[in-house]
Enzyme design. Structure first.
Site, PDB file in Angstrom:
ATOM      1  N   ARG A  29       0.882  -1.175   0.000  1.00  0.00           N
ATOM      2  CA  ARG A  29       0.000   0.000   0.000  1.00  0.00           C
ATOM      3  C   ARG A  29       0.913   1.216   0.000  1.00  0.00           C
ATOM      4  O   ARG A  29       1.779   1.354   0.850  1.00  0.00           O
ATOM      5  CB  ARG A  29      -0.885  -0.035   1.254  1.00  0.00           C
ATOM      6  CG  ARG A  29      -1.778   1.178   1.453  1.00  0.00           C
ATOM      7  CD  ARG A  29      -2.862   1.233   0.387  1.00  0.00           C
ATOM      8  NE  ARG A  29      -3.907   2.187   0.713  1.00  0.00           N
ATOM      9  CZ  ARG A  29      -3.800   3.498   0.622  1.00  0.00           C
ATOM     10  NH1 ARG A  29      -2.668   4.051   0.236  1.00  0.00           N
ATOM     11  NH2 ARG A  29      -4.823   4.272   0.919  1.00  0.00           N
ATOM     12  N   GLU A  37     -11.563   4.737  -5.136  1.00  0.00           N
ATOM     13  CA  GLU A  37     -11.808   3.291  -5.039  1.00  0.00           C
ATOM     14  C   GLU A  37     -12.223   2.684  -6.378  1.00  0.00           C
ATOM     15  O   GLU A  37     -13.016   3.259  -7.107  1.00  0.00           O
ATOM     16  CB  GLU A  37     -12.945   3.007  -4.048  1.00  0.00           C
ATOM     17  CG  GLU A  37     -12.572   3.004  -2.592  1.00  0.00           C
ATOM     18  CD  GLU A  37     -11.418   2.093  -2.233  1.00  0.00           C
ATOM     19  OE1 GLU A  37     -11.254   1.017  -2.847  1.00  0.00           O
ATOM     20  OE2 GLU A  37     -10.665   2.462  -1.332  1.00  0.00           O
ATOM     21  N   ARG A  84      -0.993  -5.303   4.548  1.00  0.00           N
ATOM     22  CA  ARG A  84      -0.248  -4.863   3.372  1.00  0.00           C
ATOM     23  C   ARG A  84       1.004  -4.135   3.852  1.00  0.00           C
ATOM     24  O   ARG A  84       0.977  -3.447   4.869  1.00  0.00           O
ATOM     25  CB  ARG A  84      -1.089  -3.912   2.513  1.00  0.00           C
ATOM     26  CG  ARG A  84      -2.342  -4.568   1.946  1.00  0.00           C
ATOM     27  CD  ARG A  84      -3.213  -3.587   1.205  1.00  0.00           C
ATOM     28  NE  ARG A  84      -3.680  -2.518   2.078  1.00  0.00           N
ATOM     29  CZ  ARG A  84      -4.657  -1.671   1.757  1.00  0.00           C
ATOM     30  NH1 ARG A  84      -5.258  -1.754   0.589  1.00  0.00           N
ATOM     31  NH2 ARG A  84      -5.033  -0.718   2.591  1.00  0.00           N
TER      32      ARG A  84
END
Length: 142
Positions: A29, A37, A84
């Site tokens: 990330r 999104e 992540r």
């Protein structure tokens, strides 16, 4: 630690504008950026999300990048709540992808959490807004 530190990794897949997968199979990330999104099952695809994903794909998919961690995330072992890896991604020419996404209007500066480039990213967003680039030109303000 500047762009010199960090490790070289190959990008095997781009999930969306701010999340990539590097070999062998590690989700990363990008620190300090939030692109619209495209993958959240609870949300519709947000304005300019597809463009942000395509920008990241064109920039890094199949290429070697340098991942650099931020000391602020050491306590969390450089992971977010979805496990992540949190990192800055530098292209072969030294460009930081995180900053470029904001500079070109593909992302908001994500300043809810502290990180080393926070002030710089905030300024990049201000400038992108002022110049009406990317999502600032194409999306109704939320």
């Amino acid at each position: 630690a500047g762009a010199q530190a960090g490790e070289l990794r190959k990008v095997i897949r781009v999930v969306d504008g701010d999340t990539i997968v590097v070999s062998p199979n590690e989700k990363v990330r990008l620190i300090g950026v939030n692109t619209p999104e495209t993958k959240d099952p609870k949300k519709t695809v947000e304005c300019f999300g597809k463009e942000a994903t395509q920008f990241t794909r064109d920039a890094v998919e199949g290429k070697t990048i340098r991942l650099v961690m931020d000391e602020v995330n050491t306590k969390r072992r450089h992971k977010d709540r979805f496990r992540r890896t949190l990192a800055y991604a530098y292209l072969e020419d030294g460009t930081m992808l995180n900053a470029e996404l904001i500079r070109q209007g593909y992302a908001h500066a994500e300043i809810r959490f502290p990180f080393g480039h926070r002030g710089e990213f905030r300024e990049l967003e201000k400038s992108a807004r002022a110049q009406s680039v990317g999502l600032w030109a194409n999306c109704p303000l939320r």
